[in-house]
Design a protein around this motif. Structure first.
Motif, PDB file in Angstrom:
ATOM      1  N   MET A 289       0.643  -1.143   0.008  1.00  0.00           N
ATOM      2  CA  MET A 289      -0.136  -0.077  -0.060  1.00  0.00           C
ATOM      3  C   MET A 289       0.863   1.176   0.045  1.00  0.00           C
ATOM      4  O   MET A 289       0.479   2.178  -0.606  1.00  0.00           O
ATOM      5  N   LEU A 290       2.016   1.247   0.851  1.00  0.00           N
ATOM      6  CA  LEU A 290       2.752   2.443   0.793  1.00  0.00           C
ATOM      7  C   LEU A 290       3.382   2.587  -0.711  1.00  0.00           C
ATOM      8  O   LEU A 290       3.704   3.756  -1.105  1.00  0.00           O
ATOM      9  N   THR A 291       3.765   1.667  -1.396  1.00  0.00           N
ATOM     10  CA  THR A 291       4.349   1.657  -2.682  1.00  0.00           C
ATOM     11  C   THR A 291       3.367   2.339  -3.501  1.00  0.00           C
ATOM     12  O   THR A 291       3.656   3.129  -4.311  1.00  0.00           O
ATOM     13  N   LEU A 292       2.101   1.905  -3.586  1.00  0.00           N
ATOM     14  CA  LEU A 292       1.050   2.379  -4.269  1.00  0.00           C
ATOM     15  C   LEU A 292       0.737   3.778  -4.143  1.00  0.00           C
ATOM     16  O   LEU A 292       0.577   4.539  -4.859  1.00  0.00           O
ATOM     17  N   PHE A 293       0.931   4.208  -2.608  1.00  0.00           N
ATOM     18  CA  PHE A 293       0.460   5.579  -2.312  1.00  0.00           C
ATOM     19  C   PHE A 293       1.977   6.238  -2.948  1.00  0.00           C
ATOM     20  O   PHE A 293       1.527   7.458  -3.371  1.00  0.00           O
ATOM     21  N   ARG A 294       2.831   5.769  -2.897  1.00  0.00           N
ATOM     22  CA  ARG A 294       4.265   6.680  -3.347  1.00  0.00           C
ATOM     23  C   ARG A 294       4.056   6.798  -4.799  1.00  0.00           C
ATOM     24  O   ARG A 294       4.211   7.687  -5.176  1.00  0.00           O
ATOM     25  N   ILE A 295       3.605   5.883  -5.630  1.00  0.00           N
ATOM     26  CA  ILE A 295       3.071   5.925  -6.979  1.00  0.00           C
ATOM     27  C   ILE A 295       2.337   7.031  -7.264  1.00  0.00           C
ATOM     28  O   ILE A 295       2.206   7.705  -8.017  1.00  0.00           O
ATOM     29  N   ALA A 296       1.031   6.727  -6.710  1.00  0.00           N
ATOM     30  CA  ALA A 296      -0.353   7.773  -7.015  1.00  0.00           C
ATOM     31  C   ALA A 296       0.334   9.003  -6.621  1.00  0.00           C
ATOM     32  O   ALA A 296      -0.477  10.042  -7.105  1.00  0.00           O
ATOM     33  N   THR A 297       1.130   9.542  -5.593  1.00  0.00           N
ATOM     34  CA  THR A 297       1.412  10.747  -5.231  1.00  0.00           C
ATOM     35  C   THR A 297       2.473  11.262  -6.058  1.00  0.00           C
ATOM     36  O   THR A 297       3.357  12.182  -5.924  1.00  0.00           O
ATOM     37  N   PHE A 298       3.220  10.506  -7.046  1.00  0.00           N
ATOM     38  CA  PHE A 298       4.337  10.739  -7.888  1.00  0.00           C
ATOM     39  C   PHE A 298       5.518  11.080  -7.149  1.00  0.00           C
ATOM     40  O   PHE A 298       6.501  11.648  -7.631  1.00  0.00           O
ATOM     41  N   GLU A 299       5.610  10.451  -5.968  1.00  0.00           N
ATOM     42  CA  GLU A 299       6.848  10.487  -5.356  1.00  0.00           C
ATOM     43  C   GLU A 299       8.078   9.405  -5.588  1.00  0.00           C
ATOM     44  O   GLU A 299       7.982   8.342  -5.176  1.00  0.00           O
ATOM     45  N   ASP A 300       8.769   9.874  -6.525  1.00  0.00           N
ATOM     46  CA  ASP A 300       9.980   8.937  -7.219  1.00  0.00           C
ATOM     47  C   ASP A 300       9.331   7.538  -7.812  1.00  0.00           C
ATOM     48  O   ASP A 300      10.110   6.818  -7.397  1.00  0.00           O
ATOM     49  N   TRP A 301       8.297   7.861  -8.403  1.00  0.00           N
ATOM     50  CA  TRP A 301       7.711   6.583  -8.918  1.00  0.00           C
ATOM     51  C   TRP A 301       8.503   5.871 -10.009  1.00  0.00           C
ATOM     52  O   TRP A 301       8.480   4.637 -10.104  1.00  0.00           O
ATOM     53  N   THR A 302       9.406   6.638 -10.861  1.00  0.00           N
ATOM     54  CA  THR A 302      10.144   5.953 -11.556  1.00  0.00           C
ATOM     55  C   THR A 302      11.392   5.155 -10.956  1.00  0.00           C
ATOM     56  O   THR A 302      11.527   4.190 -11.531  1.00  0.00           O
ATOM     57  N   ASP A 303      11.700   5.544  -9.862  1.00  0.00           N
ATOM     58  CA  ASP A 303      12.704   4.669  -9.265  1.00  0.00           C
ATOM     59  C   ASP A 303      11.944   3.143  -8.850  1.00  0.00           C
ATOM     60  O   ASP A 303      12.677   2.342  -9.128  1.00  0.00           O
ATOM     61  N   VAL A 304      10.841   3.095  -8.470  1.00  0.00           N
ATOM     62  CA  VAL A 304      10.172   1.847  -8.119  1.00  0.00           C
ATOM     63  C   VAL A 304       9.838   1.238  -9.634  1.00  0.00           C
ATOM     64  O   VAL A 304      10.096  -0.086  -9.480  1.00  0.00           O
ATOM     65  N   MET A 305       9.515   1.834 -10.452  1.00  0.00           N
ATOM     66  CA  MET A 305       9.268   1.386 -11.706  1.00  0.00           C
ATOM     67  C   MET A 305      10.693   0.595 -12.352  1.00  0.00           C
ATOM     68  O   MET A 305      10.503  -0.503 -12.630  1.00  0.00           O
ATOM     69  N   TYR A 306      11.662   1.151 -12.396  1.00  0.00           N
ATOM     70  CA  TYR A 306      12.726   0.808 -12.864  1.00  0.00           C
ATOM     71  C   TYR A 306      13.512  -0.438 -12.116  1.00  0.00           C
ATOM     72  O   TYR A 306      13.767  -1.469 -12.402  1.00  0.00           O
ATOM     73  N   GLU A 307      13.056  -0.418 -10.707  1.00  0.00           N
ATOM     74  CA  GLU A 307      13.554  -1.480 -10.010  1.00  0.00           C
ATOM     75  C   GLU A 307      12.858  -2.938 -10.171  1.00  0.00           C
ATOM     76  O   GLU A 307      13.237  -4.004 -10.268  1.00  0.00           O
ATOM     77  N   THR A 308      11.422  -2.611 -10.652  1.00  0.00           N
ATOM     78  CA  THR A 308      10.597  -3.894 -10.745  1.00  0.00           C
ATOM     79  C   THR A 308      10.889  -4.462 -12.491  1.00  0.00           C
ATOM     80  O   THR A 308      10.726  -5.533 -12.702  1.00  0.00           O
ATOM     81  N   MET A 309      11.254  -3.235 -13.140  1.00  0.00           N
ATOM     82  CA  MET A 309      11.516  -3.723 -14.504  1.00  0.00           C
ATOM     83  C   MET A 309      12.830  -4.723 -14.768  1.00  0.00           C
ATOM     84  O   MET A 309      12.824  -5.339 -15.625  1.00  0.00           O
ATOM     85  N   VAL A 310      13.569  -4.467 -13.680  1.00  0.00           N
ATOM     86  CA  VAL A 310      14.974  -5.594 -13.639  1.00  0.00           C
ATOM     87  C   VAL A 310      14.148  -7.050 -13.684  1.00  0.00           C
ATOM     88  O   VAL A 310      14.848  -7.845 -14.543  1.00  0.00           O
ATOM     89  N   VAL A 311      13.377  -7.126 -12.963  1.00  0.00           N
ATOM     90  CA  VAL A 311      12.685  -8.484 -12.743  1.00  0.00           C
ATOM     91  C   VAL A 311      11.487  -8.812 -13.662  1.00  0.00           C
ATOM     92  O   VAL A 311      11.415  -9.967 -14.307  1.00  0.00           O
ATOM     93  N   TYR A 312      10.644  -7.858 -13.966  1.00  0.00           N
ATOM     94  CA  TYR A 312       9.687  -7.826 -15.005  1.00  0.00           C
ATOM     95  C   TYR A 312       9.455  -6.800 -15.996  1.00  0.00           C
ATOM     96  O   TYR A 312       9.167  -5.646 -15.665  1.00  0.00           O
ATOM     97  N   PRO A 313      10.353  -7.003 -17.226  1.00  0.00           N
ATOM     98  CA  PRO A 313      10.393  -6.109 -18.065  1.00  0.00           C
ATOM     99  C   PRO A 313       9.354  -5.274 -18.482  1.00  0.00           C
ATOM    100  O   PRO A 313       9.341  -4.167 -18.919  1.00  0.00           O
ATOM    101  N   ILE A 314       8.296  -6.072 -18.576  1.00  0.00           N
ATOM    102  CA  ILE A 314       7.010  -5.443 -19.127  1.00  0.00           C
ATOM    103  C   ILE A 314       6.271  -4.659 -18.011  1.00  0.00           C
ATOM    104  O   ILE A 314       4.880  -3.956 -18.165  1.00  0.00           O
TER     105      ILE A 314
END
Length: 108
Positions: A1-26
């Motif tokens: 939930m904290l990660t989703l809140f961070r993404i919803a508020t645009f708080e460094d959401w690209t960092d989270v996205m790039y970290e998960t793209m290492v494991v799940y490219p799509i």
């Protein structure tokens, strides 16, 4: 939930996205979809709040126009009413009459 809140508020959401793209490219599809949906939800909430406030203020203004003298009710507790619409119109008319009298009077 904290990660989703961070993404919803645009708080460094690209960092989270790039970290998960290492494991799940799509996974970028999920992030972009989530951001668009939450942006629309937040936008609709803000528009709803503004429209609700404007509707309430419009109703109070219409109520003030109908009354001859300002009446303080429970709806007006946070506002201070100086004059109604009819009183302002009456004052404008009287000022116009005074201006006409002053213009017609010869200067000494």
């Amino acid at each position: 939930m904290l990660t989703l809140f961070r993404i919803a508020t645009f708080e460094d959401w690209t960092d989270v996205m790039y970290e998960t793209m290492v494991v799940y490219p799509i996974s970028w599809v999920y992030y972009l979809t989530f951001i668009f949906l939450t942006a629309f939800v937040f936008l609709n909430m803000m528009i709803g709040v503004v429209i609700e406030t404007m509707t309430a203020e419009h109703a109070l203004a219409e109520k003030d126009k109908e009354s001859e003298l300002p009446q303080l009710t429970a709806d007006h507790q946070t506002r201070q009413i100086f004059a109604t619409h009819q009183q302002v119109q009456s004052l404008h008319q009287e000022l116009e009459e005074i201006k006409a009298l002053l213009k017609s009077k010869p200067h000494q």
